[in-house]
Write a protein that holds these residues in place. Structure first.
Motif, PDB file in Angstrom:
ATOM      1  N   ARG A   1      -6.460   7.721   0.942  1.00 28.58           N
ATOM      2  CA  ARG A   1      -7.124   7.546   2.231  1.00 28.58           C
ATOM      3  C   ARG A   1      -6.909   6.151   2.804  1.00 28.58           C
ATOM      4  O   ARG A   1      -7.220   5.917   3.972  1.00 28.58           O
ATOM      5  CB  ARG A   1      -8.620   7.835   2.072  1.00 28.58           C
ATOM      6  CG  ARG A   1      -8.940   9.332   2.035  1.00 28.58           C
ATOM      7  CD  ARG A   1     -10.370   9.605   1.696  1.00 28.58           C
ATOM      8  NE  ARG A   1     -10.641  11.048   1.618  1.00 28.58           N
ATOM      9  CZ  ARG A   1     -11.686  11.586   1.019  1.00 28.58           C
ATOM     10  NH1 ARG A   1     -12.587  10.797   0.429  1.00 28.58           N
ATOM     11  NH2 ARG A   1     -11.847  12.893   0.997  1.00 28.58           N
ATOM     12  N   THR A   2      -6.366   5.239   1.993  1.00 34.79           N
ATOM     13  CA  THR A   2      -6.063   3.906   2.526  1.00 34.79           C
ATOM     14  C   THR A   2      -4.979   3.959   3.596  1.00 34.79           C
ATOM     15  O   THR A   2      -4.797   2.995   4.340  1.00 34.79           O
ATOM     16  CB  THR A   2      -5.633   2.952   1.410  1.00 34.79           C
ATOM     17  OG1 THR A   2      -4.461   3.485   0.755  1.00 34.79           O
ATOM     18  CG2 THR A   2      -6.744   2.759   0.384  1.00 34.79           C
TER      19      THR A   2
ATOM     20  N   ASP B   1       0.828  -1.208   0.000  1.00 33.38           N
ATOM     21  CA  ASP B   1       0.000   0.000   0.000  1.00 33.38           C
ATOM     22  C   ASP B   1       0.861   1.257   0.000  1.00 33.38           C
ATOM     23  O   ASP B   1       0.624   2.193  -0.773  1.00 33.38           O
ATOM     24  CB  ASP B   1      -0.927  -0.009   1.215  1.00 33.38           C
ATOM     25  CG  ASP B   1      -1.882   1.181   1.218  1.00 33.38           C
ATOM     26  OD1 ASP B   1      -2.663   1.304   0.253  1.00 33.38           O
ATOM     27  OD2 ASP B   1      -1.838   1.982   2.166  1.00 33.38           O
TER      28      ASP B   1
ATOM     29  N   ARG C   1      -9.225   8.753  -2.917  1.00 31.70           N
ATOM     30  CA  ARG C   1      -9.703   7.472  -2.417  1.00 31.70           C
ATOM     31  C   ARG C   1      -8.537   6.518  -2.151  1.00 31.70           C
ATOM     32  O   ARG C   1      -8.506   5.816  -1.141  1.00 31.70           O
ATOM     33  CB  ARG C   1     -10.682   6.855  -3.417  1.00 31.70           C
ATOM     34  CG  ARG C   1     -11.396   5.622  -2.884  1.00 31.70           C
ATOM     35  CD  ARG C   1     -12.335   5.022  -3.908  1.00 31.70           C
ATOM     36  NE  ARG C   1     -13.334   5.989  -4.336  1.00 31.70           N
ATOM     37  CZ  ARG C   1     -13.503   6.377  -5.590  1.00 31.70           C
ATOM     38  NH1 ARG C   1     -12.728   5.883  -6.557  1.00 31.70           N
ATOM     39  NH2 ARG C   1     -14.430   7.251  -5.905  1.00 31.70           N
ATOM     40  N   LEU C   2      -7.569   6.504  -3.066  1.00 33.67           N
ATOM     41  CA  LEU C   2      -6.389   5.652  -2.870  1.00 33.67           C
ATOM     42  C   LEU C   2      -5.584   6.100  -1.665  1.00 33.67           C
ATOM     43  O   LEU C   2      -5.188   5.277  -0.830  1.00 33.67           O
ATOM     44  CB  LEU C   2      -5.516   5.684  -4.131  1.00 33.67           C
ATOM     45  CG  LEU C   2      -4.151   4.987  -4.012  1.00 33.67           C
ATOM     46  CD1 LEU C   2      -4.328   3.500  -3.751  1.00 33.67           C
ATOM     47  CD2 LEU C   2      -3.311   5.221  -5.275  1.00 33.67           C
TER      48      LEU C   2
ATOM     49  N   ILE D   1      -6.191   3.165   6.926  1.00 34.55           N
ATOM     50  CA  ILE D   1      -6.341   1.737   7.219  1.00 34.55           C
ATOM     51  C   ILE D   1      -4.971   1.122   7.486  1.00 34.55           C
ATOM     52  O   ILE D   1      -4.804   0.273   8.361  1.00 34.55           O
ATOM     53  CB  ILE D   1      -7.041   1.013   6.054  1.00 34.55           C
ATOM     54  CG1 ILE D   1      -8.417   1.614   5.808  1.00 34.55           C
ATOM     55  CG2 ILE D   1      -7.144  -0.488   6.327  1.00 34.55           C
ATOM     56  CD1 ILE D   1      -9.115   1.050   4.587  1.00 34.55           C
ATOM     57  N   ALA D   2      -3.982   1.564   6.714  1.00 37.57           N
ATOM     58  CA  ALA D   2      -2.637   1.012   6.851  1.00 37.57           C
ATOM     59  C   ALA D   2      -2.054   1.258   8.236  1.00 37.57           C
ATOM     60  O   ALA D   2      -1.307   0.420   8.758  1.00 37.57           O
ATOM     61  CB  ALA D   2      -1.723   1.613   5.778  1.00 37.57           C
TER      62      ALA D   2
END
Length: 204
Positions: free
Chosen positions: A130-131, A104, A127-128, A134-135
């Motif tokens: 914002r991962t 990621d 959108r990408l 989560i990471a």
């Protein structure tokens, strides 16, 4: 440099791996903090600099993560590849989680360019990226399961660093509070009379 003073080569790799890993986590948390911090405190000095440097901070987390992985893979692949699974199930799960976060971060680092924003479009790019939110908790699980960095360490894999666990937990809690303030539309605004109050934001 710090790891070079370890008594054995194996211990030096473990120490370097731990230092790089903890540094990468710290930088990643800072990258997550910049957005909600500058939003919640718009009048703070250097906010513009922080916002402008947010991509560089995120890329730095990826750059530091590379030697962290290298310090693990080098002795494993060239000496005892069974270390990939012998420590147990949690260790293996931790490695898988770490690999997912590395992939990621690789994508985020590669697309941290103005050209990538234009090619992907602003909405897909956001959108990408914002991962990363989560990471960050996933990398905490990686550190806990692998054990070297925090609380599940075994003697052969290094000494647990509880101080880092406490410090990163405090930073993460601050990040969650700031994210909640942004979600609620609450900002710390400075009035002309130099009085300070927390007021709901009217920004859309």
């Amino acid at each position: 440099i710090m790891s070079a003073f370890e008594p054995t080569t194996a211990a030096a790799f473990i120490a370097a791996r731990q230092i790089y890993g903890l540094t990468a986590i710290g930088i990643l948390i800072c990258a997550c903090l910049i957005g909600p911090f500058t939003w919640a405190f718009p009048g703070m000095p250097l906010n513009g600099v922080l916002r402008a440097g947010r991509r560089a901070v995120g890329v730095s987390a990826f750059v530091v993560a590379i030697p962290h992985v290298a310090c693990y893979l080098w002795p494993v692949l060239f000496k005892n590849w069974r270390d990939l699974y012998e420590p147990g199930l949690l260790w293996v799960v931790g490695l898988v989680l770490g690999l997912l976060v590395l992939l990621d971060l690789s994508m985020l680092a590669w697309t941290s360019r103005d050209g990538a924003v234009k090619a992907m479009g602003g909405r897909r790019w956001k959108r990408l990226h914002r991962t990363v939110y989560i990471a960050t908790p996933v990398i905490f699980l990686h550190a806990l399961f692998v054990g070297t960095d925090f609380g599940l360490a075994t003697p052969e894999h290094g000494e647990a660093d509880y101080g880092s666990l406490i410090a990163f937990s405090i930073l993460t809690a601050a990040w969650l509070v700031l994210a909640w303030l942004r979600h609620r539309g609450i900002r710390w605004s400075t009035r002309p009379a130099a009085s300070v109050a927390i007021t709901p934001s009217t920004d859309s």
